[in-house]
Design an enzyme around this catalytic site. Structure first.
Site, PDB file in Angstrom:
ATOM      1  NE  ARG A  58      -2.424   0.829   3.414  1.00 39.50           N
ATOM      2  CZ  ARG A  58      -3.132   0.708   4.675  1.00 39.50           C
ATOM      3  NH1 ARG A  58      -4.767  -0.067   4.172  1.00 39.50           N
ATOM      4  NH2 ARG A  58      -2.724   1.212   5.770  1.00 39.50           N
ATOM      5  CE  LYS A  90      -2.763   4.854   7.248  1.00 45.22           C
ATOM      6  NZ  LYS A  90      -3.294   5.394   7.906  1.00 45.22           N
ATOM      7  CD  GLU A 133     -11.804   5.405   4.419  1.00 43.64           C
ATOM      8  OE1 GLU A 133     -11.141   4.639   5.102  1.00 43.64           O
ATOM      9  OE2 GLU A 133     -10.943   5.967   3.887  1.00 43.64           O
TER      10      GLU A 133
END
Ligand code: PLP
Ligand code: COI
Length: 348
Positions: A80, A184, A220
């Protein structure tokens, strides 16, 4: 050394022993170094201080019931981070280097890994950011990769699995539809800080963001994914602007093995009325159940248009609890690591 009661810890920074740093300069990675000095010496024109070329990861190392220390799925975090760095057009560590530096950090902070009985763990925070001096807006050529750690308990400081309240965010967005939400990046969190502060001031534990295009679909939370249990189904949103959570991915595997149907799809807000259990999930929050979600015209408003409630306000729902126990059981060596998710770190 002072004896620490790790069972009272929340998700916060606590001093540890060392950090691990490597720099990519002039087109090559230098050797990772362990340092007891937590201050980073960077140029005042470093890109990260101006245009936020920065991404990070979060993963945990657990001291198991058998004394063994295990990191949970560090390979997934490495992948990620690579995706986030590619989006920022920045250099990144290989999967091998990422995992090795995480293991070095665990070893260098061995005495800070909470005991099994405390329920706490050692949180690892790998951060990658642009360091070369620059003024024009462009990607960073030189980067630093730093892995740090902190012993942490539950995210809210409350008892694990204690249900909390959430509010929908109708007048603040987290990530644009075709923006950076699926990576992220530190910038995504800057974007949600103000709204989070407002939600906390209003007494809510969590803030649930909606899709920016229509404000009709669930996305989210600022620090975790959303999942719900509806009859025999595990339901979680599908969107290109939410972070692909490693916890959520793991829970979907466990849920399917428990015989639940797993659906990753668009979730209209009104469907919350049909959910039996609703939760946030992520490395920091693990699984945190919600007892209610308020819908308001604006975060600042005292008007509540609708409240969605889920099960017993004082108890985590039975299916979510089972999912939690299975995942924690694997992480702490109480259950066999049947999926090969844990990576053992030896003290050396
Ligand atoms: N969504 C956001 C915005 C997060 O910050 C996090 C935390 O990392 C998650 C979801 C959960 O991801 P993971 O389970 O990989 O920790
Ligand atoms: C994590 O769960 O690891 C996160 O990174 C969330 C954090 C921003 C609190």
């Amino acid at each position: 050394m002072e004896k620490i009661d790790y069972s009272k810890r929340s998700f916060a920074y606590y001093p540890t022993q060392a950090i691990v740093t490597a720099k990519y300069e002039g087109g090559a990675w230098g050797k990772p170094e362990i340092s007891a000095d937590f201050n980073l010496n960077i140029h005042s024109f470093a890109g990260v201080l101006h245009y936020a070329p920065a991404c990070f990861e979060g993963l945990k190392a657990f001291r198991g019931v058998d004394g063994t220390v295990r990191m949970f799925r560090p390979d997934e975090n490495a992948k990620r981070l690579m995706n986030s760095a590619e989006y920022l057009d920045m250099a990144y560590p290989s999967e091998e280097m990422f995992i090795e530096m995480c293991a070095m950090c665990v070893r260098a902070n061995w005495d800070c890994i909470p005991p099994y009985e405390s329920g706490a763990s050692l949180y690892l925070r790998p951060v990658l950011f642009g360091i070369n001096p620059q003024l024009g807006i462009r990607n960073s050529d030189d980067v630093a990769f730093v892995v740090m750690s902190s012993p942490v308990g539950t995210y809210s400081g409350a008892q694990a699995l204690k249900p909390g309240t959430a509010v929908l965010s109708r007048n603040y967005d987290r990530a644009a539809t075709y923006g950076s939400g699926r990576f992220k990046l530190g910038a995504n969190y800057a974007q949600s800080l103000h709204a989070y502060n407002l939600a906390h001031k209003m007494g809510y534990r969590e803030l649930l963001f909606l899709d920016t295009a229509t404000h009709s679909q669930i996305e989210e939370f600022g620090s975790s994914n959303f999942f719900a249990i509806k009859g025999g189904t595990y339901v979680t949103p599908d969107s290109c602007s939410i972070l692909p959570s490693i916890t959520n991915k793991s829970l979907r595997t466990i849920a399917a093995d428990m015989g639940l149907k797993v659906e990753t799809r668009r979730i209209p807000v009104e469907e919350l009325a049909e959910m039996d259990e609703a939760n946030s999930c992520g490395t920091a929050v693990v699984i945190t159940p919600l007892c209610s979600i308020d819908d308001k015209p604006a975060l600042e408003s005292s008007e509540i248009t609708r409240t969605y409630r889920f099960g017993d306000p004082n108890e985590c729902g039975p299916v979510s609890r089972k999912l939690y126990n299975t995942m924690i059981g694997i992480q702490k060596g109480l259950l066999p690591d049947r999926y090969g998710w844990c990576m053992v770190v030896d003290k050396k």
